[in-house]
Structures are given as structure tokens and as C-alpha cells.
Design a protein around this motif. Structure first.
Motif: not given
Length: 542
Positions: A220-240
Motif C-alpha cells: 500500500p505504500m506504492s505510487d500507484g495500483f492496478l485494481v479491478l472494478a465493475q464499470a458499465t461494460g463489466g469488470l475493468t482494469c484501472f490505474l489508481m
């Protein structure tokens, strides 16, 4: 005046010298042979240099990093939310050395042929010194494979690959190098990430806001995270990102750090997203397909980590038994102990050799479809078997030291706690085996690549050939799900044997006889009586 020596209770002798202060390349013939055989020869000077650090200064730092575990500070003294993780300085020294020498980015910023093999060797060396820091290093390395495909994320990819470590909690624009974490697992889903409930809402500028949680949020100390979440089109990858471009904190809260069995130097957490800002990576609904680009890399590192833990445990056991005398001779010279140590050495070399062979497949995957297909299935097979073997291997090494192997000064308790992690992380055993079944049933090129690999060692050992006939018959039909572990185990053993036979390793015959030919029990130390145990031990730690 009383002579102080009159109160001496005993004289300390028959104890081995300290283990540290060694070069982990110089005494690892299996590693050096594998690196050169699999195409990493151009990087040997870099590996030798890092191996010297890993066996000396980094080895010592590892004890400090694990003794003083990370602590979560959710608020500062004035009551502001800060969500910071504090580490012992040794942690940052380990991370700085690893990033600077390429353990998280060599394959990307020095992409000569063999770079993935060399980076794999760096990871293997670092993991022996301290395994916890390998988690953020692995995720940072693997994330680049995904991020570099998207021009809008070029800065993130370049700085993740860069040989710079900067632990400050500032936006990435102010850093030369960054680290990356990931968050996929949620309370209700575990490995079934398609059941994730975190919601992603599209904003007018094309960004998204995330609301939900992650039950296991790595590094959790990282500068960014690849996470999965449900968008309108379905499960999607995000950079947070951790910090927004304007410098403000992103809208997520670290709820607590996990109290884990091992991996103590590294922090893992639970997190809640409270409208956190994120950028989409890949298409909506293609989250798993997008993030799968990381999976081959992380599975390879699980194999490397397990092989590294076995190697360090073996080296510790050999070092101790060579300097310990019992019943009139060195402990390692007792016939039964020699069988155990030689058996461990055979297992260790097979694990290391196979992991580096898979690293070559990853290295060549971009321009060789057959190697890409082989890497696809071999990473799952190897991740299952090599990681599964680590815990029982390390426990056997502990027995070689007896009670000394049960105390923290020996490092073996840390290795033993660490061993289950790689078998669980990135999909536990059943997930790997089911993935292999899917590949065998749906991807003819993967099966063909494995068959070619196995065929390449035919004719070198009759027992190997007989075992391959049985395995080939099983692969002609897609095995039933309840036989997936049997198939993966036999595939792993056959592939390990193929590597050793082609390399003409001195331990190849012992491996084939014991692992494929039936001349072995269910425990270590059950090699055939006519094998040259002393020669195998000498090769394992000259």
C-alpha cells in the motif's frame, strides 16, 4: 582474588561459522549454468556484483527489515488522514539496492536478448537475502508489461522500469522512479474476481471514480495500483495513483495492515475506495484479459521465489552440516544425512533450472509464438509444483540443523514462514491446475509447445522415455478436473527432467531415477543407495 575462569560454565565449540559474507553467484553452479544456457551470459558481471551484495550487506539488512515490522499511521498528530506505512530503514535500503540494480526493471530498460533471464536471476538472488521486498519489486516489474501498451500511461511505465527508488509520498511527476502495487481480491470473492463489487463510475473527462473495497491490497505504500472494478461494460482494469497530479491524496483509506504468517518486511493491507480517482487501462469489461499480462510475470516470480527459498535453505543446511561434528565425523558425512542433503540438492537444482528455462520463454515470447505458448502453460505448471515443494523442502532443511534451525538467528524460520506465500499468491494450487487444464483443452499451440519441449530430451534416458509415454497418453485426452493435480505434477517433473537432461547436469540421472523412475519414497532422503551423494553436495555448494 578469585580467578574469573573458575566461573566459566563451558567452552563453545563444534559450531559453524557465520553464514553471511559470501557471493551467492560464486557458490551456485546450477544458477550460473542456467543463466548462461538460457541466454543471459551478457549480464553475468551485473549478476556477480549483485550476488556479492545479496550474500553480505543485503543478507544482514534482511534480518533488520523482518525484526521491525511495518506500521500503519492513518492520521497525523493534527488529526489529518495520511494513510502512511512506516518501515525500518533496512527495508528502504533493500528496495533501493534492488531497484538500482534492475531487479524490478532490467528487462524493460535494458532490453537486450536475455534481459528477462538476467532480471529473473536478480530476483532469485534478492529473494534469498530478503523475500518481503520481492513483492513490490515483482508487481512493479509485472505492471510494466501492461502499462507500456497504452501511450497515455507511458510515464508510469517508464518510471516503474527505471533503476531509481524514491519512497517519498509525492506525485510521480516529482520522482525519477516509482513502485506499483495491485488490488484484486475482495471479501466476497477471493479468487473469483468476477464477483468483485467495487464500482467504477465514468466522469466527464474520461477518468473514473472508484467506490468499494479490497480485502487484500498489496504494497500500500506504492505510487500507484492496478485494481479491478465493475464499470458499465463489466469488470475493468484501472490505474489508481496514491497521489493525484495536483499533489492531493487520492480518496482511499487504508483500514489495517494484515497480520500475516510471514512476509513480515512487506506491508499488505485492507483498503476502502471513497470516490478514488483512476484511469482506465484497456477496454471496459476486459479487466481480466488486461491484467493477465501481469500474470505470466508474477507467476514466474513465484517460481523464482520458491526456488530461491529452497536454494537458501539448502545452502544453510550444507554450511551447518559441514562444520558440525557428531559421533566422530562431520554431520554431512553420515550416510543418511548425506542422502537427505543430496536429495535436497537435486530438488533445488531442478527448481532453479526450470525457473530459468521459463524465464527464457518469457524473454523470447514477444517474437517467438512457440515460446509464448510454452511460457503460457509452463508458468502455471511451475508455479503450482515448485511453490508446492518449498515448504516441505525448507522443513527438511530445518531438520538438518535440528534445534538451531528453529530459532530466528538461523534464518530458516523466516524461510519456512515465507514458503506458503508463493503457493497462495497469484492463484493457489487448484487455480493453477485448472488453468493448465483450460490451456490443454482450448489452446492447441500450448500443448504443442509443451510436447516439443518434452520431445527434445527423448533418447537421453530410458526411464525418461518410459515416463513420457505415459504422460503423452494422458495428454491425448483432456483430463478430468479431479485429475488436474496429478497431470500438473507429472508435467512439472517431466519438464524439470527435460531441462536437466538437455543441460547434461550431473544430477539429471538422480532426478530421473527418483522422480520419474520410481526409485524414491514420499520423503526427502530416499534416493537410491548407489548415487554419489558427496558429488551432488559438492556441486550444490562448492
Amino acid at each position: 582474588m578469585t580467578d574469573p575462569s573458575a566461573f566459566d560454565t563451558h567452552h563453545v565449540d563444534n559450531q559453524p561459522p557465520p553464514f553471511g559474507g559470501r557471493n551467492l553467484w560464486a557458490d551456485d553452479v546450477a544458477l550460473s549454468d542456467a543463466v548462461q544456457r538460457e541466454g543471459g551470459a551478457a549480464f553475468v558481471p551485473q549478476l556477480q556484483q549483485y550476488a556479492g551484495m545479496a550474500g553480505d550487506s543485503l543478507y544482514r539488512l534482511g534480518f533488520d527489515a523482518n525484526r521491525d515490522r511495518p506500521r500503519l499511521r492513518t492520521h497525523d498528530a493534527q488529526g489529518h488522514r495520511i494513510d502512511l506505512v512506516e518501515f525500518h530503514p533496512a527495508y528502504h535500503q533493500l528496495m533501493e539496492a534492488a531497484k538500482r540494480h534492475g531487479a524490478a526493471g532490467l528487462s524493460w530498460h535494458d532490453a537486450r536478448p536475455g534481459a528477462h533471464v538476467a532480471r529473473a536471476a536478480l530476483s532469485y538472488l534478492h529473494h534469498q537475502a530478503e523475500a518481503g521486498t520481492s513483492c513490490p519489486l515483482t508487481m512493479t516489474h509485472a505492471a510494466v508489461a501492461v502499462l507500456r501498451q497504452y501511450p497515455a500511461l507511458a510515464e508510469w511505465a517508464a518510471k516503474a522500469a527505471a533503476p531509481h527508488y524514491d519512497p517519498r509520498d509525492v506525485p510521480i511527476a516529482d520522482k525519477a522512479g516509482i513502485t506499483l502495487g495491485m488490488g484484486m481480491t475482495e471479501k466476497q470473492g477471493g479468487s473469483d474476481v468476477r464477483s468483485n463489487a467495487t464500482r467504477a463510475e465514468l466522469q466527464s473527462d474520461g477518468s473514473y471514480t472508484l467506490v468499494g473495497h479490497k480485502w487484500f491490497f498489496s504494497a500500500p505504500m506504492s505510487d500507484g495500483f492496478l485494481v479491478l472494478a465493475q464499470a458499465t461494460g463489466g469488470l475493468t482494469c484501472f490505474l489508481m495513483p496514491r497521489r493525484l497530479p495536483d499533489g492531493n491524496r487520492n480518496a482511499f483509506r487504508l483500514m489495517r495492515l494484515k497480520d500475516k504468517l510471514g512476509d513480515w518486511a512487506n506491508a499488505s493491507s485492507e483498503v476502502e475506495f471513497c470516490g478514488a480517482w483512476a484511469q482506465r487501462v484497456g477496454e471496459e469489461g476486459r479487466g481480466v484479459a488486461t491484467i493477465i499480462g501481469m500474470v505470466m510475470m508474477t507467476r514466474l516470480d513465484c517460481m523464482l521465489g520458491a526456488a530461491a527459498e529452497m536454494r537458501m535453505a539448502l545452502a544453510q543446511a550444507l554450511h551447518h552440516t559441514r562444520h558440525r561434528h557428531t559421533f566422530g565425523q562431520r554431520l554431512c558425512d553420515h550416510a543418511l544425512m548425506a542422502n537427505v542433503l543430496a536429495d535436497l540438492a537435486v530438488e533445488s537444482e531442478a527448481a532453479t533450472s526450470f525457473a530459468l528455462r521459463v524465464a527464457r520463454a518469457v524473454d523470447q515470447a514477444a517474437h517467438d509464438p512457440q515460446q509464448a505458448a510454452f511460457a503460457r502453460i509452463a508458468t502455471a505448471v511451475g508455479k503450482y509444483w515448485v511453490c508446492k515443494r518449498a515448504a516441505v523442502f525448507i522443513n527438511e532443511a530445518q531438520e538438518c540443523l535440528g534445534g538451531a534451525g528453529y530459532v530466528e538467528e538461523s534464518m530458516l524460520p523466516r524461510l519456512y514462514r515465507q514458503a506458503p506465500l508463493n503457493s497462495i499468491w497469484e492463484g493457489s494450487g487448484n487455480i493453477q491446475c485448472l488453468d493448465v487444464l483450460r490451456a490443454l483443452g482450448r489452446e492447441p499451440q500450448a500443448l504443442a509447445a509443451v510436447e516439443d519441449e518434452l520431445d527434445s530430451a527423448q533418447g537421453r534416458d530410458a526411464r525418461y522415455d518410459t515416463s513420457l509415454q505415459w504422460l503423452r497418453a494422458q495428454l491425448m485426452q483432456v483430463p478430468a478436473e479431479n485429475q488436474a493435480r496429478v497431470i500438473c505434477e507429472r508435467l512439472a517433473l517431466q519438464l524439470q527432467a527435460a531441462v536437466l537432461l538437455r543441460a547434461q547436469s550431473p544430477v539429471a540421472s538422480a532426478f530421473v531415477r527418483s522422480r520419474l523412475g520410481g526409485e524414491h519414497g514420499l520423503a526427502f532422503g530416499t534416493l537410491p543407495a548407489d548415487i554419489d551423494y558427496a558429488a551432488i553436495m559438492q556441486r550444490a555448494l562448492p
